[in-house]
Enzyme design. Structure first.
Site, PDB file in Angstrom:
ATOM      1  N   ARG A 133      -6.787   1.407   9.341  1.00 27.47           N
ATOM      2  CA  ARG A 133      -6.468   2.687   8.707  1.00 27.47           C
ATOM      3  C   ARG A 133      -6.321   3.992  10.073  1.00 27.47           C
ATOM      4  NH1 ARG A 133     -10.716   4.620   4.099  1.00 27.47           N
ATOM      5  NH2 ARG A 133      -9.116   3.632   2.629  1.00 27.47           N
ATOM      6  N   HIS A 141      -1.078   4.666   0.956  1.00 22.69           N
ATOM      7  CA  HIS A 141      -2.281   4.219   0.885  1.00 22.69           C
ATOM      8  C   HIS A 141      -1.656   2.867   0.019  1.00 22.69           C
ATOM      9  CE1 HIS A 141      -6.445   2.047   0.669  1.00 22.69           C
ATOM     10  NE2 HIS A 141      -7.071   3.483   0.097  1.00 22.69           N
ATOM     11  N   GLN A 168      -4.146   0.558  -1.330  1.00 23.59           N
ATOM     12  CA  GLN A 168      -5.304   1.112  -3.224  1.00 23.59           C
ATOM     13  C   GLN A 168      -4.172   0.863  -4.681  1.00 23.59           C
ATOM     14  OE1 GLN A 168      -8.292   2.259  -3.621  1.00 23.59           O
ATOM     15  NE2 GLN A 168      -7.876   2.199  -5.640  1.00 23.59           N
ATOM     16  N   ASP A 224      -7.546  11.698  -7.436  1.00 20.62           N
ATOM     17  CA  ASP A 224      -7.856  11.377  -6.168  1.00 20.62           C
ATOM     18  C   ASP A 224      -8.916  13.030  -5.518  1.00 20.62           C
ATOM     19  OD1 ASP A 224      -8.694  10.648  -3.041  1.00 20.62           O
ATOM     20  OD2 ASP A 224      -6.610  10.620  -2.799  1.00 20.62           O
ATOM     21  N   CYS A 256      -9.430   6.344  -7.014  1.00 23.07           N
ATOM     22  CA  CYS A 256      -9.378   5.295  -6.348  1.00 23.07           C
ATOM     23  C   CYS A 256     -10.507   5.461  -5.446  1.00 23.07           C
ATOM     24  CB  CYS A 256      -8.186   5.504  -4.624  1.00 23.07           C
ATOM     25  SG  CYS A 256      -8.488   7.392  -4.031  1.00 23.07           S
ATOM     26  N   ARG A 279      -9.767  -4.472  -5.531  1.00 22.16           N
ATOM     27  CA  ARG A 279      -9.220  -3.971  -4.337  1.00 22.16           C
ATOM     28  C   ARG A 279      -9.844  -5.900  -3.526  1.00 22.16           C
ATOM     29  NH1 ARG A 279      -9.349   0.488  -1.016  1.00 22.16           N
ATOM     30  NH2 ARG A 279      -8.336  -0.701   0.076  1.00 22.16           N
TER      31      ARG A 279
END
Ligand code: CP
Ligand code: NVA
Length: 314
Positions: free
Chosen positions: A102, A129, A132, A230, A270, A298
């Site tokens: 990340r 991402h 996700q 988000d 998310c 996930r």
């Protein structure tokens, strides 16, 4: 050669369909205990930014595939004292079998893939991402397939992303949504439209750019199957907080927007969520919100991504 997953289009549609099939299987056999896909292999999970879901799901996932996860905070490494990404990647490649990262700049995950010689997985950058977005596609397949996830079940469904459409999640969902047959609308303030860097990904992969952009939230929500949002202030954008909240408040996903959506429309996010900002408390906690199933998935989808990369590398 080691294969990496840095963006949605690093798998073909057929390979991605296989990832979703495997995720379904992993979800159904989880209780049987650890597998031996990456038996005894050390995998590094390197974080330049904060995380709850990604860190936990990859740590549990690597363990459940038989591997050994090592959590590394960038601030604890010599990276934070000036050692280069290139040298760090070369060193990590000597010790680890796979690396999950990340980071802020997308070039960091690309450089790790280039210099480590190992499978690298993008666990979020400022740009994309993909773990996700693949999870979100799988979660919709599962929901609309009534427990039997298929790509057919989501084909043509109206998917609307509200808020900061130029952030990593807006980009990733536009790309994954078009790739897997959703009817995608991005809805946010003028000036936050996706830029040429997103279009370049469509062109490079030969995927038709079918998503639309609008700044009208009610028109966007009309007859939608899925309302997604988000945070308005992504990690690294904290200095713009006041301005973003002002600009994005008309795009809060709330009861008003759901009143024009399809009767059985669902809410996705998310997470982490800021109730009262991008989503109302009522919508977030309502039965139409599937955010916790989405978060759990996930684990299953990332295990399938790791397995698919490892099995198709060499
Ligand atoms: N959705 C997501 O990536 O959550 P974290 O930032 O907690 O990992
Ligand atoms: N857009 C958010 C996603 C968090 C999972 C961020 O980058 O902070």
């Amino acid at each position: 050669m080691a294969r990496s997953f840095l963006k949605e289009t690093d798998f073909t549609r057929d390979e991605a369909a296989g990832v979703f099939e495997l995720a379904k299987r992993y979800k159904s056999i989880r209780q049987a205990g650890p597998l031996d896909v990456i038996c005894g292999e050390p995998w590094g999970l390197l974080f330049f930014k904060k995380s709850t879901r990604t860190r936990l799901s990859f740590e549990a996932g690597v363990y459940e595939l038989g591997g050994h996860p090592l959590i590394l905070n960038a601030s604890d490494l010599q990276l934070s004292r000036g050692e280069t990404v290139e040298d760090t990647a070369k060193i990590m490649g000597r010790f680890l079998k796979g690396i999950v990262i990340r980071a802020y700049e997308h070039s960091v995950v690309e450089d790790f893939a280039k210099y480590s010689g190992r499978t690298v997985i993008n666990a979020l950058t400022d740009f994309l991402h993909p773990c996700q977005s693949y999870t979100d596609i799988f979660t919709m397949m599962e929901y609309f397939g009534k427990g039997n996830p298929t790509l057919d079940a989501i084909k043509g469904r109206k998917f609307v992303f509200f808020g900061d459409t130029a952030c990593n999640m807006g980009y990733s969902l536009a790309l994954a949504g078009c790739m897997f047959g959703l009817n995608v609308t991005l809805c946010g303030p003028e000036g936050f439209e996706p830029k040429a860097d997103l279009d370049a990904l469509f062109e490079e992969a030969g995927i038709e750019k079918t998503y639309k952009f609008t700044s009208d939230p009610v028109a966007a929500a009309k007859d939608a199957d899925v309302l997604y949002t988000d945070v308005w202030v992504s990690m690294g954008k904290e200095d713009e907080k006041a301005e973003r909240i002002k600009l994005m408040s008309p795009y809060q996903v709330n009861e008003n927007l759901f009143s024009v959506a399809k009767k059985d429309a669902i809410f996705m996010h998310c997470l982490p969520a800021h109730a009262g900002e991008e989503v109302s408390e009522g919508v977030l906690r309502s039965p139409r919100s599937i955010v916790f199933d989405e978060a759990e998935n996930r684990l299953h989808v990332q295990k399938a991504i790791i397995s698919t990369l490892v099995r198709s590398s060499e």
